[in-house]
Design an enzyme around this catalytic site. Structure first.
Site, PDB file in Angstrom:
ATOM      1  N   CYS A  89       0.878  -1.189  -0.015  1.00  0.00           N
ATOM      2  CA  CYS A  89      -0.107   0.002   0.200  1.00  0.00           C
ATOM      3  C   CYS A  89       0.864   1.237  -0.079  1.00  0.00           C
ATOM      4  CB  CYS A  89      -0.937   0.080   1.184  1.00  0.00           C
ATOM      5  SG  CYS A  89      -1.643   1.452   1.362  1.00  0.00           S
ATOM      6  N   CYS A 109      -1.383   1.432  -3.123  1.00  0.00           N
ATOM      7  CA  CYS A 109      -2.306   2.808  -3.055  1.00  0.00           C
ATOM      8  C   CYS A 109      -1.845   4.169  -3.180  1.00  0.00           C
ATOM      9  CB  CYS A 109      -3.181   2.495  -1.851  1.00  0.00           C
ATOM     10  SG  CYS A 109      -3.452   0.686  -1.519  1.00  0.00           S
ATOM     11  N   LYS A 157       0.158   5.296  -5.986  1.00  0.00           N
ATOM     12  CA  LYS A 157      -0.765   5.202  -7.109  1.00  0.00           C
ATOM     13  C   LYS A 157      -1.941   6.630  -7.182  1.00  0.00           C
ATOM     14  CE  LYS A 157      -4.391   3.897  -6.716  1.00  0.00           C
ATOM     15  NZ  LYS A 157      -5.207   2.586  -6.176  1.00  0.00           N
ATOM     16  N   TYR A 207      -8.341  -3.887 -11.515  1.00  0.00           N
ATOM     17  CA  TYR A 207      -8.524  -2.360 -10.742  1.00  0.00           C
ATOM     18  C   TYR A 207      -7.145  -1.852 -11.314  1.00  0.00           C
ATOM     19  CZ  TYR A 207     -11.221  -3.261  -6.464  1.00  0.00           C
ATOM     20  OH  TYR A 207     -12.011  -3.460  -5.670  1.00  0.00           O
ATOM     21  N   GLU A 248      -6.995   1.594 -13.710  1.00  0.00           N
ATOM     22  CA  GLU A 248      -6.337   2.807 -13.165  1.00  0.00           C
ATOM     23  C   GLU A 248      -5.024   3.301 -13.763  1.00  0.00           C
ATOM     24  OE1 GLU A 248      -7.691   2.167  -8.623  1.00  0.00           O
ATOM     25  OE2 GLU A 248      -5.757   1.762  -8.784  1.00  0.00           O
ATOM     26  N   HIS A 265     -27.328  20.471  -1.167  1.00  0.00           N
ATOM     27  CA  HIS A 265     -27.677  20.737  -2.401  1.00  0.00           C
ATOM     28  C   HIS A 265     -26.882  22.288  -2.565  1.00  0.00           C
ATOM     29  CE1 HIS A 265     -29.718  21.934  -6.125  1.00  0.00           C
ATOM     30  NE2 HIS A 265     -29.926  23.220  -5.733  1.00  0.00           N
ATOM     31  N   GLU A 273     -26.341  14.104  -3.795  1.00  0.00           N
ATOM     32  CA  GLU A 273     -27.639  14.494  -3.546  1.00  0.00           C
ATOM     33  C   GLU A 273     -28.941  13.433  -4.417  1.00  0.00           C
ATOM     34  OE1 GLU A 273     -29.859  18.446  -4.393  1.00  0.00           O
ATOM     35  OE2 GLU A 273     -27.771  18.792  -5.354  1.00  0.00           O
TER      36      GLU A 273
HETATM   37  P1  NDP Z   1      -7.377  -8.129 -10.728  1.00  0.00           P
HETATM   38  O1  NDP Z   1      -7.544  -9.606 -10.373  1.00  0.00           O
HETATM   39  O2  NDP Z   1      -8.289  -7.118 -10.260  1.00  0.00           O
HETATM   40  O3  NDP Z   1      -7.416  -8.136 -12.180  1.00  0.00           O
HETATM   41  C1  NDP Z   1      -6.676  -9.097 -13.047  1.00  0.00           C
HETATM   42  C2  NDP Z   1      -7.019  -8.963 -14.620  1.00  0.00           C
HETATM   43  O4  NDP Z   1      -6.103  -9.657 -15.178  1.00  0.00           O
HETATM   44  C3  NDP Z   1      -8.372  -9.288 -14.962  1.00  0.00           C
HETATM   45  O5  NDP Z   1      -8.876  -8.418 -15.813  1.00  0.00           O
HETATM   46  C4  NDP Z   1      -8.331 -10.747 -15.349  1.00  0.00           C
HETATM   47  O6  NDP Z   1      -9.178 -11.143 -16.411  1.00  0.00           O
HETATM   48  C5  NDP Z   1      -6.685 -10.480 -16.105  1.00  0.00           C
HETATM   49  N1  NDP Z   1      -6.271 -11.747 -16.317  1.00  0.00           N
HETATM   50  C6  NDP Z   1      -6.018 -12.662 -15.272  1.00  0.00           C
HETATM   51  N2  NDP Z   1      -5.219 -13.755 -15.837  1.00  0.00           N
HETATM   52  C7  NDP Z   1      -4.815 -13.560 -17.143  1.00  0.00           C
HETATM   53  C8  NDP Z   1      -4.328 -14.165 -18.268  1.00  0.00           C
HETATM   54  N3  NDP Z   1      -3.615 -15.282 -17.746  1.00  0.00           N
HETATM   55  N4  NDP Z   1      -4.215 -13.457 -19.231  1.00  0.00           N
HETATM   56  C9  NDP Z   1      -4.593 -12.444 -19.418  1.00  0.00           C
HETATM   57  N5  NDP Z   1      -5.399 -11.744 -18.639  1.00  0.00           N
HETATM   58  C10 NDP Z   1      -5.590 -12.327 -17.479  1.00  0.00           C
HETATM   59  O7  NDP Z   1      -6.100  -7.898 -10.440  1.00  0.00           O
HETATM   60  P2  NDP Z   1      -5.310  -6.552 -10.425  1.00  0.00           P
HETATM   61  O8  NDP Z   1      -3.892  -7.054 -10.429  1.00  0.00           O
HETATM   62  O9  NDP Z   1      -5.657  -5.471 -11.257  1.00  0.00           O
HETATM   63  O10 NDP Z   1      -5.534  -6.178  -8.794  1.00  0.00           O
HETATM   64  C11 NDP Z   1      -5.311  -7.039  -7.707  1.00  0.00           C
HETATM   65  C12 NDP Z   1      -6.180  -6.812  -6.478  1.00  0.00           C
HETATM   66  O11 NDP Z   1      -5.430  -5.525  -5.797  1.00  0.00           O
HETATM   67  C13 NDP Z   1      -7.579  -6.170  -6.962  1.00  0.00           C
HETATM   68  O12 NDP Z   1      -8.303  -7.429  -6.953  1.00  0.00           O
HETATM   69  C14 NDP Z   1      -7.748  -5.297  -5.606  1.00  0.00           C
HETATM   70  O13 NDP Z   1      -8.314  -6.225  -4.743  1.00  0.00           O
HETATM   71  C15 NDP Z   1      -6.484  -4.842  -5.182  1.00  0.00           C
HETATM   72  N6  NDP Z   1      -6.420  -3.458  -5.656  1.00  0.00           N
HETATM   73  C16 NDP Z   1      -7.059  -2.488  -5.265  1.00  0.00           C
HETATM   74  C17 NDP Z   1      -6.943  -1.211  -5.526  1.00  0.00           C
HETATM   75  C18 NDP Z   1      -8.021  -0.153  -5.130  1.00  0.00           C
HETATM   76  O14 NDP Z   1      -8.435  -0.418  -4.090  1.00  0.00           O
HETATM   77  N7  NDP Z   1      -8.228   0.929  -5.784  1.00  0.00           N
HETATM   78  C19 NDP Z   1      -6.193  -0.775  -6.771  1.00  0.00           C
HETATM   79  C20 NDP Z   1      -5.285  -1.867  -7.147  1.00  0.00           C
HETATM   80  C21 NDP Z   1      -5.435  -2.984  -6.683  1.00  0.00           C
HETATM   81  P3  NDP Z   1     -10.565 -11.685 -16.179  1.00  0.00           P
HETATM   82  O15 NDP Z   1     -11.450 -10.641 -15.602  1.00  0.00           O
HETATM   83  O16 NDP Z   1     -11.178 -12.196 -17.291  1.00  0.00           O
HETATM   84  O17 NDP Z   1     -10.304 -12.650 -14.903  1.00  0.00           O
END
Ligand code: NDP
Length: 461
Positions: free
Chosen positions: A45, A50, A53, A184, A188, A442, A447
């Site tokens: 984080c 976080c 970022k 995510y 982002e 408002h 709202e």
């Molecule tokens: P996510 O699990 O959110 O997303 C992973 C992405 O990669 C998905 O779109 C997935 O597709 C794709 N993917 C997975 N495997 C493959 C593959 N073999 N080939 C191609 N595409 C693939 O992971 P992130 O790394 O983005 O984030 C991890 C976690 O970190 C989040 O779930 C969240 O909990 C946390 N996080 C929170 C944030 C916040 O609070 N703002 C910011 C950043 C991270 P598909 O959808 O088809 O599975």
């Protein structure tokens, strides 16, 4: 039988959000606490997640804000952006926060080891650099997660890509970036770099980004990416990445090629348990190396617990903090409780951002059948004079039988700030009538959350 003497009452492996909270609370309750961190205090984080970022999100928004200010009468001269200057400022703040984590733990009485700890057995750890052996009555695994990437056999040329860890170290901006993934992190950073003037192409294997979120939210974010100038390629996988004289050539399984200077792999994360020696300690691991725990964060070993991303429950900083706090209160503070993972409000810092709490419309229909939907899409007041066509989207998912609000979903400026408040109402079990009885603030965008009166009816074609 007398209990063996241990060096520590609690030893925490990992100085991130969950580990530091647990260590501090246990130490304040009088426990002798040690914490090992192999990199820098603060964890994902603070150091490479976080916090930096969010600074990048802010940095990327200024360009558009400056351009839009002309609608409000400002005239702006020549504008320029110095990425290295921003990165230096960002790192200085990260350093400050990391030092605070360190200080808070020490002032609570915990001892910090800047070293990697690995299990020898359920009560014994070896510190890798110093080779010191440490024993502890109770041990907490709080080692977090790390970016996952396919192997070179699965994706030839993957060694030419970067992960979200590397993004914060880039001193200069590339001209073209390909972002792989639709979660995510991919969403982002696609917005961040587009906002900083980089040509961004996002390649996602599904049809709409942010799988698991409410369908309307997904569509709004997907459209938002395109409006921000991101080229979005869906239902597509990367098959090969080659270095060329002109940067990187990325081959896709639809037969096309995308040229980029940087390829950011944002295709998920995995638990940090490799080489930790969990087997030696009797700690069972699940899929992708996650530590299997119960609701009290207990592992399969009776004196070992795990919190945060390493358990792959809900991978969010505030969740790790709550899990760590609950563990320390329960085991050392005489106040047993465990964290309830229901209705956690969360934000995705897309632009505009997402704020969401509760369940999606489709999940609600599956669980409860009859559902009332309220939704609105409007151009916020601020955008009326600045030429920005971006709209705000809001949706309430309500259970028809008792009018309980099951989900609040927002895509728009300040959605993260709004959803924190909506999260309180949800936790209290608010009904649609409670929302209706709440007087509007408002003029504000928020709202609209308390003024939606007409149930949404699907169009019949
Ligand atoms: P996510 O699990 O959110 O997303 C992973 C992405 O990669 C998905 O779109 C997935 O597709 C794709 N993917 C997975 N495997 C493959 C593959 N073999 N080939 C191609 N595409 C693939 O992971 P992130 O790394 O983005 O984030 C991890 C976690 O970190 C989040 O779930 C969240 O909990 C946390 N996080 C929170 C944030 C916040 O609070 N703002 C910011 C950043 C991270 P598909 O959808 O088809 O599975």
């Amino acid at each position: 039988m007398t209990e063996p003497a241990y060096d520590f009452d609690l030893f925490v492996i990992g100085g991130g959000s969950g580990g530091v909270r647990a260590g501090r609370i246990a130490a304040q309750a009088g426990a002798k606490v040690g914490v090992a961190e192999e990199y820098r205090m603060g964890g994902t984080c603070v150091i490479r997640g976080c916090v930096p970022k969010k600074f990048m999100v802010y940095a990327s928004q200024y360009g558009k804000s400056i351009a839009k200010s002309t609608g409000y009468g400002w005239s702006v001269g020549e504008v320029s952006y110095d990425h290295s200057k921003f990165v230096a400022g960002m790192h200085a703040e990260v350093d400050r926060l990391s030092a605070i984590y360190d200080r808070n733990l020490k002032s609570a009485g915990a001892e910090i080891f800047n070293d990697r700890a690995e299990f020898v057995d359920a009560h014994t750890l070896r510190l890798k650099t110093s080779c010191k052996i440490i024993t502890a009555k109770k041990i907490l695994i709080a080692t977090g997660g790390r970016p996952w990437r396919p192997s070179p056999a699965e994706l030839p040329g993957v060694e030419n890509t970067i992960s979200s860890n590397d993004v914060f170290e880039m001193g200069t901006l590339p001209k073209r970036m390909l972002v792989a993934g639709g979660g995510y992190i991919a969403v982002e950073f696609a917005h961040v770099f587009a906002g900083l003037g980089v040509e961004v192409c996002l390649v996602y294997r599904g049809d709409t980004v942010l799988r698991g979120f409410d369908e309307d939210v997904r569509l709004a974010v997907h459209e938002g990416l395109k409006e921000a100038g991101v080229r979005v390629i869906t239902k597509t996988l990367l098959t090969r990445i080659e270095k060329t004289a002109d940067g990187l050539s990325v081959k896709l399984d639809n037969g096309h090629e995308v040229k980029a200077d940087v390829v950011l792999m944002a295709v998920g994360r995995q638990a940090n348990t490799e080489g930790l020696g969990c087997e030696a300690a009797g700690v069972k691991l699940g899929e992708n190396g996650k530590v299997i725990v119960d609701e009290w964060s207990r592992t399969s070993a009776p004196n070992i617990w795990a919190v945060g991303d390493v358990t792959d429950r809900v991978n969010l900083t505030p969740v790790a903090i709550r899990e760590g706090h609950a563990f320390a209160d329960t085991e050392f503070g005489g106040k047993p409780w465990y964290f309830d993972h229901a209705d956690i409000a969360t934000a995705v810092f897309s632009q505009p951002e997402v704020g969401t709490v509760g369940i999606s419309e489709s999940e609600a229909r599956k669980l409860y059948g009859e559902i009332d939907i309220y939704k609105t899409r409007f151009r916020p007041m601020k955008n009326m004079l600045n030429g920005d066509q971006t709209r705000t989207f809001m949706k309430l998912v309500v259970r028809a039988s008792d009018q309980r609000v099951l989900g609040v979903h927002i895509v728009g400026e300040d959605a993260a700030e709004m959803i924190q408040m909506a999260g309180i109402a949800m936790k209290m079990g608010a009904t649609k009538d409670d929302f209706d009885r709440t007087c509007a603030v408002h003029p504000s965008a928020a709202e609209e959350l308390v003024t939606m009166r007409t149930k949404w009816v699907p169009e019949v074609i």
